[in-house]
Design a protein around this motif. Sequence first.
Motif, PDB file in Angstrom:
ATOM      1  N   LYS A   4       0.757  -1.044   0.046  1.00 28.83           N
ATOM      2  CA  LYS A   4      -0.133   0.022  -0.067  1.00 28.83           C
ATOM      3  C   LYS A   4       0.904   1.341  -0.022  1.00 28.83           C
ATOM      4  CE  LYS A   4      -3.785  -1.992   0.356  1.00 28.83           C
ATOM      5  NZ  LYS A   4      -5.110  -1.990  -0.604  1.00 28.83           N
ATOM      6  N   GLY A   5       2.065   1.168   0.429  1.00 32.54           N
ATOM      7  CA  GLY A   5       2.888   2.559   0.562  1.00 32.54           C
ATOM      8  C   GLY A   5       4.459   1.893   0.801  1.00 32.54           C
ATOM      9  N   LYS A  21      -1.951   3.808  18.536  1.00 35.80           N
ATOM     10  CA  LYS A  21      -2.968   4.992  19.019  1.00 35.80           C
ATOM     11  C   LYS A  21      -2.395   6.263  17.892  1.00 35.80           C
ATOM     12  CE  LYS A  21      -4.308   3.265  23.343  1.00 35.80           C
ATOM     13  NZ  LYS A  21      -4.570   3.739  24.887  1.00 35.80           N
ATOM     14  N   ARG A  22      -1.308   6.439  17.768  1.00 35.59           N
ATOM     15  CA  ARG A  22      -0.902   7.539  17.094  1.00 35.59           C
ATOM     16  C   ARG A  22      -0.820   7.420  15.592  1.00 35.59           C
ATOM     17  NH1 ARG A  22       2.289  11.964  18.861  1.00 35.59           N
ATOM     18  NH2 ARG A  22       2.094  12.395  21.293  1.00 35.59           N
ATOM     19  N   LYS A  23      -0.791   6.088  15.207  1.00 32.58           N
ATOM     20  CA  LYS A  23      -0.481   5.693  13.750  1.00 32.58           C
ATOM     21  C   LYS A  23       0.589   5.997  13.205  1.00 32.58           C
ATOM     22  CE  LYS A  23      -5.450   5.027  12.572  1.00 32.58           C
ATOM     23  NZ  LYS A  23      -6.589   5.378  11.815  1.00 32.58           N
ATOM     24  N   THR A  24       1.709   5.863  13.980  1.00 35.61           N
ATOM     25  CA  THR A  24       2.968   6.584  13.722  1.00 35.61           C
ATOM     26  C   THR A  24       4.166   5.292  13.821  1.00 35.61           C
ATOM     27  OG1 THR A  24       2.419   8.661  14.754  1.00 35.61           O
ATOM     28  CG2 THR A  24       4.832   8.349  14.235  1.00 35.61           C
ATOM     29  N   ALA A  38       6.969   8.649  10.463  1.00 39.30           N
ATOM     30  CA  ALA A  38       5.816   8.792   9.560  1.00 39.30           C
ATOM     31  C   ALA A  38       4.678   8.351   9.912  1.00 39.30           C
ATOM     32  CB  ALA A  38       6.395   7.888   8.422  1.00 39.30           C
ATOM     33  N   THR A  39       3.552   8.859   9.626  1.00 38.72           N
ATOM     34  CA  THR A  39       2.277   8.373  10.034  1.00 38.72           C
ATOM     35  C   THR A  39       1.704   7.425   8.974  1.00 38.72           C
ATOM     36  OG1 THR A  39       1.301  10.123   8.771  1.00 38.72           O
ATOM     37  CG2 THR A  39       1.385  10.491  11.105  1.00 38.72           C
ATOM     38  N   GLY A  44      -3.233   2.497   4.519  1.00 36.98           N
ATOM     39  CA  GLY A  44      -1.642   1.718   4.677  1.00 36.98           C
ATOM     40  C   GLY A  44      -0.589   2.304   4.157  1.00 36.98           C
ATOM     41  N   SER A  45      -1.005   3.571   3.471  1.00 37.89           N
ATOM     42  CA  SER A  45      -0.048   4.436   2.839  1.00 37.89           C
ATOM     43  C   SER A  45       0.761   5.168   3.891  1.00 37.89           C
ATOM     44  CB  SER A  45      -0.356   5.528   1.876  1.00 37.89           C
ATOM     45  OG  SER A  45      -1.282   6.384   2.506  1.00 37.89           O
TER      46      SER A  45
END
Length: 84
Positions: A4-5, A21-24, A38-39, A44-45
């Motif tokens: 996806k990325g 929780k931060r998607k990081t 990165a986030t 999924g990117s």
Amino acid sequence: GARKGRLETGTGVDNIDYLPKRKTIYATAGKDAKLTIATVADDGSFKTVKTEQVGEGCRVVVATPDGTAYAADSKAGKIWVVAP
């Protein structure tokens, strides 16, 4: 299973850390002496938020819930701290 990325991190990544929780995501590239933060989007990117120079021996990174990254520099015997 589809890609996806892609995240450009540099050479020498041995491990990453991820804060759901931060998607990081946090990745250190020891050969390039770089930390990439990165986030992760819902699809999924990746989107690079920050890159920091760290020690050439940094191959392991751990992030705390507040987003502070600690990169272990085995070559120099240091811990690099990168605030969110």
